[in-house]
Design a protein around this motif. Sequence first.
Motif, PDB file in Angstrom:
ATOM      1  N   GLY A 276       0.962  -1.153  -0.164  1.00 16.25           N
ATOM      2  CA  GLY A 276      -0.060  -0.046   0.136  1.00 16.25           C
ATOM      3  C   GLY A 276       0.933   1.161   0.090  1.00 16.25           C
ATOM      4  N   ILE A 277       2.084   1.116   0.798  1.00 15.84           N
ATOM      5  CA  ILE A 277       2.718   2.425   0.782  1.00 15.84           C
ATOM      6  C   ILE A 277       3.386   2.560  -0.605  1.00 15.84           C
ATOM      7  CG2 ILE A 277       4.830   3.299   1.707  1.00 15.84           C
ATOM      8  CD1 ILE A 277       4.258   1.834   4.365  1.00 15.84           C
ATOM      9  N   ARG A 279       2.249   1.979  -3.481  1.00 16.27           N
ATOM     10  CA  ARG A 279       1.257   2.270  -4.178  1.00 16.27           C
ATOM     11  C   ARG A 279       0.980   4.013  -4.171  1.00 16.27           C
ATOM     12  NH1 ARG A 279      -1.313  -2.582  -3.279  1.00 16.27           N
ATOM     13  NH2 ARG A 279      -2.334  -1.380  -1.746  1.00 16.27           N
ATOM     14  N   SER A 280       1.055   4.396  -3.057  1.00 14.61           N
ATOM     15  CA  SER A 280       0.998   5.564  -2.245  1.00 14.61           C
ATOM     16  C   SER A 280       1.888   6.375  -3.082  1.00 14.61           C
ATOM     17  CB  SER A 280       0.891   5.982  -0.945  1.00 14.61           C
ATOM     18  OG  SER A 280      -0.497   5.107  -0.548  1.00 14.61           O
ATOM     19  N   LEU A 281       3.319   6.038  -2.806  1.00 15.78           N
ATOM     20  CA  LEU A 281       4.392   6.566  -3.154  1.00 15.78           C
ATOM     21  C   LEU A 281       4.537   6.678  -4.753  1.00 15.78           C
ATOM     22  CD1 LEU A 281       7.261   5.053  -0.950  1.00 15.78           C
ATOM     23  CD2 LEU A 281       6.230   7.465  -0.986  1.00 15.78           C
ATOM     24  N   ASN A 283       1.907   6.906  -6.512  1.00 17.75           N
ATOM     25  CA  ASN A 283       0.947   8.105  -6.797  1.00 17.75           C
ATOM     26  C   ASN A 283       1.415   9.503  -6.575  1.00 17.75           C
ATOM     27  OD1 ASN A 283      -1.036   6.114  -7.792  1.00 17.75           O
ATOM     28  ND2 ASN A 283      -1.852   5.939  -5.741  1.00 17.75           N
ATOM     29  N   LEU A 284       2.195   9.433  -5.803  1.00 15.91           N
ATOM     30  CA  LEU A 284       2.825  10.757  -5.219  1.00 15.91           C
ATOM     31  C   LEU A 284       3.768  11.286  -6.084  1.00 15.91           C
ATOM     32  CD1 LEU A 284       3.096  10.508  -1.496  1.00 15.91           C
ATOM     33  CD2 LEU A 284       1.642  12.134  -2.520  1.00 15.91           C
TER      34      LEU A 284
END
Length: 450
Positions: A276-277, A279-281, A283-284
């Motif tokens: 999940g982290i 994927r967030s990175l 996206n960022l």
Amino acid sequence: MPQQEQTTDQNVLTVTQLTREIRESLEGRFSGLWIEGEVSNLRKPASGHQYFTLKDAGAQLACVLFRGQARFNTVEIADGQQIQVFGDVSVYESRGQYQLVAQWVQPKGFGALQTKFEALKRKLEEEGLFELDRKKPIPRFPGTIAVVTSATGAAVRDILNVIQRRAPWVRACICPVKVQGEGAAVEIAEAIRWISSGPDSLPTIDTLLVARGGGSLEDLWSFNEEVVARAVADCPIPVISGVGHEIDFTICDFVADRREPTPSAAAEFAVPDGPGILRSLENLQGTLENQVSGQMDQYTRSLEFAFRAFEARSPEGHIQNAMQSLDFLQEQLSAVGKDFLNLQEVFLSDLGRQIERLSPESRLDLFQRDLDHLIGDLNQVPDRLLTQLSDRLEARREMVDLLDPKAVLSRGFSMTFDKAGNPLASGKSVSAGDRVRTVLSDGEFESVVD
């Protein structure tokens, strides 16, 4: 031979009627009862209901635990087990057999254990061991986790699977202990205190998990002992308790810094969600790239606009404009002078003809003086025009000097360019380590941004 009473249709009961009246009588008198005894003849058909016999030395009682009630009971019924059953007496009409319809099942002695549980809970609560301000925050990104649990149970496998799936970089140090039975509470407490002491054989522990799978109150009782509660309360490492299932609560849960309903849930909370982290990175990263690209486009447009404005204000451009204006003025002056001379020539020709016609010397002298005067004025006109043009040109040259960057530099200012030769207008345009060139009025030098 006794005389029988005369029978009629009104006083003869069917078997069903008699059984139903007995049932109504029993259900009205024997409801909400606690019965204890030994389990035997346990049957668990596919329907999900449980049928068993409850017996003691003098009698036996048929019992049924229907599926709807069985799913709320945590006790696993087994033959030979001593249990206490709460329910209502009823009659199974098809067989004419009375039975106990169970609503709740608990091990024999459960009441004593529950009393002991509540007493210890009140004691520790009065001491403030359950207060929220004592709870230590759980690290969000631990490096190493210690796990106090059985080495052979399903709990340790579930915990390791969760850690491997979510955060494979986290180290898990398993401290195997007995989790039920005699001596289990002491083993658990000693393991917690050993980890708390920070032994050299262990790396730095960021989070401590105390865990075991579900079971009966007796199975979980080791985690309700005061010695375990004290060890958890004294532990300087954040402790997560994952004992039993969702409906199970232990003293260890209340004292720990965090309670999770199962061992797997405890592991889920203890380690971050790596995928999940990631994927967030990602996206960022995409958002940041879009923002940087937009900013770069904006800065490029601003720089092009500034460059065009600089070219428009450059001294070379002003000088060229001034020279072009001077050439134009000179052409105008030349044309005006020629026209004036032509007019004077015409005038003099006319005047000469008049003199020739008149011929008196006095008139000739007068005309001669007028002619001299006119010739003097004529000679002064080009000088005045040239003086005016020179003054205008000098004013324009002074304006050009004011706009000349070298004149600005001579007043104590400087200009700094990046390695590509572009002028720097802001400190945000450079980073540490960039080479820049600074121009002064009498020279230039290079430097490195610190």
